[in-house]
Design a protein around this motif. Structure first.
Motif, PDB file in Angstrom:
ATOM      1  N   VAL A 165     -14.876   4.485  -7.638  1.00 53.07           N
ATOM      2  CA  VAL A 165     -14.168   5.843  -7.781  1.00 53.07           C
ATOM      3  C   VAL A 165     -13.121   5.353  -8.919  1.00 53.07           C
ATOM      4  O   VAL A 165     -12.557   6.410  -9.326  1.00 53.07           O
ATOM      5  N   GLY A 166     -12.593   4.081  -8.937  1.00 51.77           N
ATOM      6  CA  GLY A 166     -11.760   3.768  -9.955  1.00 51.77           C
ATOM      7  C   GLY A 166     -10.276   3.933  -9.709  1.00 51.77           C
ATOM      8  O   GLY A 166      -9.695   2.759  -9.897  1.00 51.77           O
ATOM      9  N   THR A 167      -9.704   5.016  -9.047  1.00 49.23           N
ATOM     10  CA  THR A 167      -8.243   4.974  -8.820  1.00 49.23           C
ATOM     11  C   THR A 167      -7.956   5.222  -7.530  1.00 49.23           C
ATOM     12  O   THR A 167      -8.935   6.078  -6.693  1.00 49.23           O
ATOM     13  N   LEU A 168      -6.987   5.062  -6.846  1.00 48.79           N
ATOM     14  CA  LEU A 168      -6.494   5.751  -5.552  1.00 48.79           C
ATOM     15  C   LEU A 168      -6.640   7.060  -5.795  1.00 48.79           C
ATOM     16  O   LEU A 168      -6.888   7.637  -4.669  1.00 48.79           O
ATOM     17  N   ARG A 169      -6.045   7.593  -6.766  1.00 47.38           N
ATOM     18  CA  ARG A 169      -5.713   9.034  -6.921  1.00 47.38           C
ATOM     19  C   ARG A 169      -7.211   9.808  -6.495  1.00 47.38           C
ATOM     20  O   ARG A 169      -7.298  10.714  -6.121  1.00 47.38           O
ATOM     21  N   ALA A 170      -8.127   9.278  -7.288  1.00 50.27           N
ATOM     22  CA  ALA A 170      -9.524   9.665  -6.941  1.00 50.27           C
ATOM     23  C   ALA A 170     -10.072   9.566  -5.706  1.00 50.27           C
ATOM     24  O   ALA A 170     -10.593  10.411  -5.228  1.00 50.27           O
ATOM     25  N   ALA A 171      -9.726   8.466  -5.081  1.00 49.23           N
ATOM     26  CA  ALA A 171     -10.353   8.033  -3.713  1.00 49.23           C
ATOM     27  C   ALA A 171      -9.416   9.193  -2.768  1.00 49.23           C
ATOM     28  O   ALA A 171      -9.914   9.400  -1.682  1.00 49.23           O
ATOM     29  N   LEU A 172      -8.330   9.776  -3.088  1.00 50.03           N
ATOM     30  CA  LEU A 172      -7.579  10.439  -2.207  1.00 50.03           C
ATOM     31  C   LEU A 172      -7.944  12.116  -2.356  1.00 50.03           C
ATOM     32  O   LEU A 172      -7.644  12.717  -1.751  1.00 50.03           O
ATOM     33  N   THR A 206      -1.147  -0.701 -10.159  1.00 50.66           N
ATOM     34  CA  THR A 206      -1.222   0.334 -11.099  1.00 50.66           C
ATOM     35  C   THR A 206      -2.048   1.584 -10.643  1.00 50.66           C
ATOM     36  O   THR A 206      -2.076   2.549 -11.137  1.00 50.66           O
ATOM     37  N   GLY A 207      -2.290   1.344  -9.438  1.00 51.21           N
ATOM     38  CA  GLY A 207      -2.990   2.366  -8.440  1.00 51.21           C
ATOM     39  C   GLY A 207      -4.478   2.502  -9.097  1.00 51.21           C
ATOM     40  O   GLY A 207      -5.298   3.444  -8.647  1.00 51.21           O
ATOM     41  N   GLU A 208      -4.909   1.433  -9.548  1.00 51.72           N
ATOM     42  CA  GLU A 208      -6.454   1.273  -9.606  1.00 51.72           C
ATOM     43  C   GLU A 208      -7.089   0.420  -8.520  1.00 51.72           C
ATOM     44  O   GLU A 208      -6.299  -0.094  -7.925  1.00 51.72           O
ATOM     45  N   LEU A 209      -8.237   0.930  -8.447  1.00 51.91           N
ATOM     46  CA  LEU A 209      -8.990   0.189  -7.245  1.00 51.91           C
ATOM     47  C   LEU A 209      -9.781  -0.910  -7.633  1.00 51.91           C
ATOM     48  O   LEU A 209     -10.465  -0.993  -8.715  1.00 51.91           O
ATOM     49  N   ARG A 268       3.878   6.018  -5.326  1.00 52.81           N
ATOM     50  CA  ARG A 268       3.956   5.827  -6.900  1.00 52.81           C
ATOM     51  C   ARG A 268       2.766   6.585  -7.567  1.00 52.81           C
ATOM     52  O   ARG A 268       2.816   6.934  -8.424  1.00 52.81           O
ATOM     53  N   HIS A 269       1.701   6.259  -7.068  1.00 52.28           N
ATOM     54  CA  HIS A 269       0.313   6.673  -7.728  1.00 52.28           C
ATOM     55  C   HIS A 269      -0.707   7.611  -6.930  1.00 52.28           C
ATOM     56  O   HIS A 269      -1.566   7.908  -7.849  1.00 52.28           O
ATOM     57  N   GLY A 270      -0.183   7.775  -5.471  1.00 55.33           N
ATOM     58  CA  GLY A 270      -1.281   8.515  -4.837  1.00 55.33           C
ATOM     59  C   GLY A 270      -0.568   9.991  -4.523  1.00 55.33           C
ATOM     60  O   GLY A 270      -1.035  10.839  -3.948  1.00 55.33           O
ATOM     61  N   GLY A 271       0.670  10.017  -4.797  1.00 56.17           N
ATOM     62  CA  GLY A 271       1.453  11.072  -4.438  1.00 56.17           C
ATOM     63  C   GLY A 271       1.695  11.615  -2.996  1.00 56.17           C
ATOM     64  O   GLY A 271       1.961  12.618  -2.574  1.00 56.17           O
ATOM     65  N   VAL A 272       1.559  10.300  -2.272  1.00 54.77           N
ATOM     66  CA  VAL A 272       1.746  10.598  -0.606  1.00 54.77           C
ATOM     67  C   VAL A 272       2.881   9.445  -0.514  1.00 54.77           C
ATOM     68  O   VAL A 272       2.995   8.456  -0.596  1.00 54.77           O
ATOM     69  N   GLY A 273       3.986  10.237  -0.199  1.00 54.90           N
ATOM     70  CA  GLY A 273       5.460   9.486   0.096  1.00 54.90           C
ATOM     71  C   GLY A 273       5.778   9.462   1.455  1.00 54.90           C
ATOM     72  O   GLY A 273       5.600  10.575   2.070  1.00 54.90           O
ATOM     73  N   VAL A 302       0.923  -1.302   0.033  1.00 56.66           N
ATOM     74  CA  VAL A 302       0.108  -0.010  -0.106  1.00 56.66           C
ATOM     75  C   VAL A 302       0.841   1.306  -0.068  1.00 56.66           C
ATOM     76  O   VAL A 302       0.603   2.199  -0.769  1.00 56.66           O
ATOM     77  N   LEU A 303       1.802   1.225   0.911  1.00 52.70           N
ATOM     78  CA  LEU A 303       2.673   2.398   0.828  1.00 52.70           C
ATOM     79  C   LEU A 303       3.480   2.773  -0.350  1.00 52.70           C
ATOM     80  O   LEU A 303       3.586   3.843  -0.719  1.00 52.70           O
ATOM     81  N   ALA A 304       3.854   1.665  -1.206  1.00 51.06           N
ATOM     82  CA  ALA A 304       4.718   1.617  -2.264  1.00 51.06           C
ATOM     83  C   ALA A 304       3.545   2.244  -3.371  1.00 51.06           C
ATOM     84  O   ALA A 304       4.102   3.420  -4.194  1.00 51.06           O
ATOM     85  N   VAL A 305       2.366   1.947  -3.656  1.00 50.97           N
ATOM     86  CA  VAL A 305       1.254   2.179  -4.361  1.00 50.97           C
ATOM     87  C   VAL A 305       0.845   3.683  -3.936  1.00 50.97           C
ATOM     88  O   VAL A 305       0.723   4.468  -4.947  1.00 50.97           O
ATOM     89  N   LEU A 306       0.827   4.181  -2.771  1.00 50.27           N
ATOM     90  CA  LEU A 306       0.542   5.475  -2.216  1.00 50.27           C
ATOM     91  C   LEU A 306       1.585   6.448  -2.796  1.00 50.27           C
ATOM     92  O   LEU A 306       1.277   7.485  -3.422  1.00 50.27           O
TER      93      LEU A 306
END
Ligand SMILES: Nc1ncnc2c1ncn2[C@@H]1O[C@H](COP(=O)(O)OP(=O)(O)OP(=O)(O)O)[C@@H](O)[C@H]1O
Ligand SMILES: [Mg+2]
Length: 431
Positions: free
Chosen positions: A404-411, A375-378, A314-319, A308-312
């Motif tokens: 909602v589709g993607t982690l980015r959208a969920a965030l 790939t950051g998709e839900l 890479r795809h969520g902009g939360v490092g 989850v941290l890796a996807v966050l």
């Protein structure tokens, strides 16, 4: 080690047909429709959650293995079950190879169950003595506490060794099947949480139940890892009280009621077997003073957090690379399902940003569920409808689902914080 003579321990009584046959003689197969099988009534343990996990009560003559870490409440649970069975007129027997009769009595006195003191009990570690007692008493239901502490003098190994455990379980099963005694075998678990002793033990018994949770916490869950007579997706939630284990029927209501709504907190709409359960997932992200920052989890899989941290990042902009990350499922509940990914991601992101996910301090907490793809998709998870319905039932209006589709959208709600006050501000899927 090869065994020279196979013991007739396997098939249950009556499994041999009437078609004759002996050593080396052919037997005539029987169509299953012609097999005589009397419908057997299950025995209720009086503990609804236990009955449910067993698939509707104890099957007469069956062998159930109950595993759990030290002090989790195995003896308490089995004592309470026997107390109820004794009260409903069943013959019971409690065999303790771990505690003295006086210790067992102390526990029984603590329990709310009025009949606990009536349970016939022996404190004995010698297998032969236990077998002889079983043959004489022929109880309907018997508890062996525990399979690791009984000892057969026929073998040289110490109690709990692979050979001993196999011998003890095999012999008890032989006697139990002969006299149709249902046996609840208590078993220890290793540090890693697996049942101690040979794997063969799990094959031998009809049901394997795992009692888990953390000793210091009040909530414990009981789940079936194997069940020849029922589903393995059931789980029961208990609470340890001073008068014994109490079933927690309104677990969702409690966990939601206790949810903090602070940054780093989110409600996960999880599935406990076939039942939806709302639990609070909390995260804390803080600057680390270690070269390799800490990743501490409780109630979820550690590797899953890494993913989850890796996807966050890479795809969520939360490092959170240089920060310590702690994730905790409140109440000592374990959620081992991919549907927890999104909750972990949201909790960590919320903690990292210091922004709460709930609309306002007095608003209901945000609920979510969903699996994270690499790939950051839900990704959708099973029983979405039931999860949503459970969240709604407890007044959670905002639910982030895989739709909602993607982690980015969920965030997005965390980014669009300023838009909070306007109704259109939330970019979550609200069903
Ligand atoms: N007076 C009490 N009030 C509340 N809880 C208690 C009390 N006495 C015992 N307990 C709880 O009961 C637990 C012990 O239960 P029990 O003996 O059934 O566990 P167990 O799984 O059989 O342990 P073991 O592995 O030692 O056999 C303790 O860890 C504690 O949580
Ligand atoms: Mg015990």
């Amino acid at each position: 080690m090869e065994e020279a003579v196979a013991r007739p321990a396997g098939p249950a009584r009556g499994a041999r047909g009437a078609a004759g046959g002996g050593a080396g003689q052919a037997v005539r197969p029987v169509a299953l429709g012609d097999v005589r099988a009397e419908a057997v009534a299950r025995l209720s343990t009086g503990i609804g959650e236990l009955d449910r996990v067993l698939g509707g009560g104890v099957v007469p003559g069956s062998l159930v293995l109950i595993g759990g870490s030290p002090g989790i409440g195995k003896s308490t649970l089995t004592t309470m079950a026997l107390a109820h069975l004794a009260a409903s007129g069943r013959r019971t027997l409690y065999v303790s190879a771990e505690e003295s009769a006086a210790q067992i009595k102390l526990r029984a006195e603590r329990l709310s169950s009025a009949h606990a003191l009536q349970i016939p009990t022996i404190a004995e570690t010698d297998l032969a003595t236990v077998l002889a007692t079983l043959e004489r008493e022929k109880p309907d239901v018997c508890v062996i506490d525990s399979v690791q502490t009984l000892h057969s003098t026929a073998l040289s190994g110490a109690p709990g060794s692979v050979g001993q455990v196999r011998e003890v379980a095999g012999e008890i099963m032989r006697v139990a099947k002969t006299h149709a005694i249902a046996v609840l075998l208590v078993g220890h678990v290793t540090k890693e949480g697996a049942l101690a002793g040979p794997r063969v033990l799990e094959h031998l018994v009809d049901c394997v139940l795992q009692f888990e949770g953390e000793r210091e916490r009040t909530y414990r869950t009981l789940r079936a890892l194997k069940n020849r007579f029922g589903s393995t997706s059931e789980a029961g939630v208990f609470e340890m009280r001073d008068d014994g284990l109490a079933e927690v029927l309104d677990a969702s209501a409690r966990f939601v009621g206790e949810a903090t709504r602070a940054p780093g907190s989110v409600v996960l709409a999880a599935m406990e077997g076939s039942r939806p359960l709302l639990v609070e997932v909390q995260a804390l992200v803080s600057q680390s003073d270690l070269e390799i920052p800490r990743r501490v989890v409780s109630g979820i899989d550690r590797n899953r957090l890494a993913l989850v941290l890796a996807v966050l990042a890479r795809h969520g902009g939360v490092g959170v690379g240089t920060s310590d990350v702690f994730v905790n499922v409140v109440g000592g509940v374990r959620v081992d399902e991919p549907g927890a990914d999104l909750a972990v991601a949201l909790a960590v992101a919320s903690a990292a940003r210091g922004v709460p996910l709930a609309d306002a301090p007095d608003a209901p907490p945000l609920a979510c569920f969903g699996e994270l793809g690499l790939t950051g998709e839900l990704r959708t998870v099973a029983h979405a409808d039931r999860r949503v319905a459970e969240a709604r039932k407890f007044g959670l209006r905002e639910i982030v689902t895989p739709e909602v589709g993607t982690l980015r959208a969920a965030l997005r709600p965390l980014r669009a914080e300023h838009a909070r006050s306007s109704d259109s501000g939330r970019a979550v899927a609200i069903r």
